[in-house]
Design an enzyme around this catalytic site. Structure first.
Site, PDB file in Angstrom:
ATOM      1  N   GLN A  13       0.819  -1.219   0.000  1.00  0.00           N
ATOM      2  CA  GLN A  13       0.000   0.000   0.000  1.00  0.00           C
ATOM      3  C   GLN A  13       0.857   1.276   0.000  1.00  0.00           C
ATOM      4  OE1 GLN A  13      -3.858  -0.062   0.332  1.00  0.00           O
ATOM      5  NE2 GLN A  13      -3.156   1.741  -0.783  1.00  0.00           N
ATOM      6  N   LYS A  15       3.932   1.764  -1.234  1.00  0.00           N
ATOM      7  CA  LYS A  15       4.456   1.966  -2.587  1.00  0.00           C
ATOM      8  C   LYS A  15       3.355   2.479  -3.517  1.00  0.00           C
ATOM      9  CE  LYS A  15       7.594  -1.815  -3.711  1.00  0.00           C
ATOM     10  NZ  LYS A  15       7.759  -2.979  -4.594  1.00  0.00           N
ATOM     11  N   ASP A  72      10.916  -3.319  -8.068  1.00  0.00           N
ATOM     12  CA  ASP A  72      11.475  -4.009  -6.916  1.00  0.00           C
ATOM     13  C   ASP A  72      12.405  -3.003  -6.273  1.00  0.00           C
ATOM     14  OD1 ASP A  72      11.465  -6.394  -5.407  1.00  0.00           O
ATOM     15  OD2 ASP A  72      13.524  -6.773  -6.026  1.00  0.00           O
ATOM     16  N   SER A  73      12.276  -2.872  -4.971  1.00  0.00           N
ATOM     17  CA  SER A  73      13.070  -1.862  -4.287  1.00  0.00           C
ATOM     18  C   SER A  73      13.563  -2.415  -2.967  1.00  0.00           C
ATOM     19  CB  SER A  73      12.219  -0.607  -4.054  1.00  0.00           C
ATOM     20  OG  SER A  73      10.984  -0.958  -3.474  1.00  0.00           O
ATOM     21  N   ASP A 158      11.356   3.772   6.338  1.00  0.00           N
ATOM     22  CA  ASP A 158      11.386   5.241   6.316  1.00  0.00           C
ATOM     23  C   ASP A 158      11.748   5.884   7.670  1.00  0.00           C
ATOM     24  OD1 ASP A 158      10.918   5.519   3.635  1.00  0.00           O
ATOM     25  OD2 ASP A 158       8.763   5.829   3.826  1.00  0.00           O
ATOM     26  N   HIS A 183      14.389   7.395  -4.120  1.00  0.00           N
ATOM     27  CA  HIS A 183      14.722   6.437  -5.184  1.00  0.00           C
ATOM     28  C   HIS A 183      13.515   6.241  -6.109  1.00  0.00           C
ATOM     29  CE1 HIS A 183      12.798   4.657  -1.797  1.00  0.00           C
ATOM     30  NE2 HIS A 183      12.815   3.409  -2.234  1.00  0.00           N
ATOM     31  N   ARG A 184      12.326   6.044  -5.510  1.00  0.00           N
ATOM     32  CA  ARG A 184      11.104   5.801  -6.295  1.00  0.00           C
ATOM     33  C   ARG A 184      10.698   7.066  -7.056  1.00  0.00           C
ATOM     34  NH1 ARG A 184       8.884   3.919  -2.506  1.00  0.00           N
ATOM     35  NH2 ARG A 184       9.481   1.796  -2.994  1.00  0.00           N
TER      36      ARG A 184
END
Ligand code: ITT
Length: 204
Positions: A13, A15, A72-73, A158, A183-184
């Site tokens: 959720q 992401k 993918d992270s 986070d 990054h995202r």
């Protein structure tokens, strides 16, 4: 004109919220796996982020009649030789929670001085359509792991990821602010640029 449909191939959720918040600026209809019914779920077996992102995107794009975006992270901590890495989501145990993952990291790096707590978030993103890859993007952001949690926004790691330029953890940033540096968010910015230059762009 019908808007192009894009499926974010995630059940996370946090992401999904960040990606949806960014894509709101693009005239495209956005769904995630939590909004639609899929009978099968994708098992992540790759050894690197990009392998997982690629396979996940292709897996769902074979069924979804539109664009499929998978990513993918994860978090890589230098003093832990890059762990948790691709195991970020399930670092503490197979049924991990964000809280247990964080506690495991804090325990493993206890006693390591601040300057050696360097870490990065990685994001590998793959856009595909009907079983064909359209574009692949890799981005990262550098920071430090704190010695305790700070902030209540975001998800995952986070609260312990400190971003020096803003002097805050990612959990102290709004979704938009985090997207402007994360990054995202960086990967999404590149995706937006890709759409702007793409022949079939939903915004062209
Ligand atoms: P999907 O595969 O369904 O997308 P997932 O949570 O399993 O969901 P990943 O395999 O990509 O996704 O794992 C990513 C994990 O890395 C995620 O669960 C977090 O623990 C961590 N992570 C990734 N990006 C993050 C971010 O922006 N903030 C905090 N933690 C993040």
């Amino acid at each position: 004109m019908n808007k192009e449909k894009l499926l974010i191939a995630t059940t996370n959720q946090g992401k999904a919220n960040e990606i949806k918040s960014f894509l709101a600026r693009i005239p495209i209809q956005v769904f995630c796996l939590l909004d639609v019914e899929f009978n099968e779920s994708f098992p992540e077996t790759g050894k690197i982020f990009m392998d997982n992102a690629r396979s996940k995107s292709l897996f769902y794009s074979k069924t979804w009649d539109g664009l499929t975006l998978a990513e993918d992270s994860g978090l890589m901590i230098d003093s832990l030789s890059g762990s948790p890495g691709i195991l970020s989501a399930r670092f503490s145990d197979p049924n991990a929670t964000d809280e247990r993952n964080i506690q495991k990291v804090l325990l493993l790096i206890k006693g390591i001085p601040q300057e050696k707590r360097t870490a990065k978030f990685i994001c590998c993103m793959v856009l595909s359509k009907k079983g064909k890859i359209i574009t692949e993007i890799t981005e990262h952001v550098d920071g430090y792991i704190t010695n305790k949690k700070k902030g209540t926004f975001g998800f995952g790691y986070d609260p312990i990821f400190y971003y020096p330029p803003l002097k805050k953890t990612f959990a102290e940033l709004s979704s938009d602010k985090k997207n402007s540096v994360s990054h995202r968010g960086r990967a999404l910015k590149k995706l937006q640029e890709f759409f702007e230059n793409w022949g079939q762009s939903p915004i062209s």
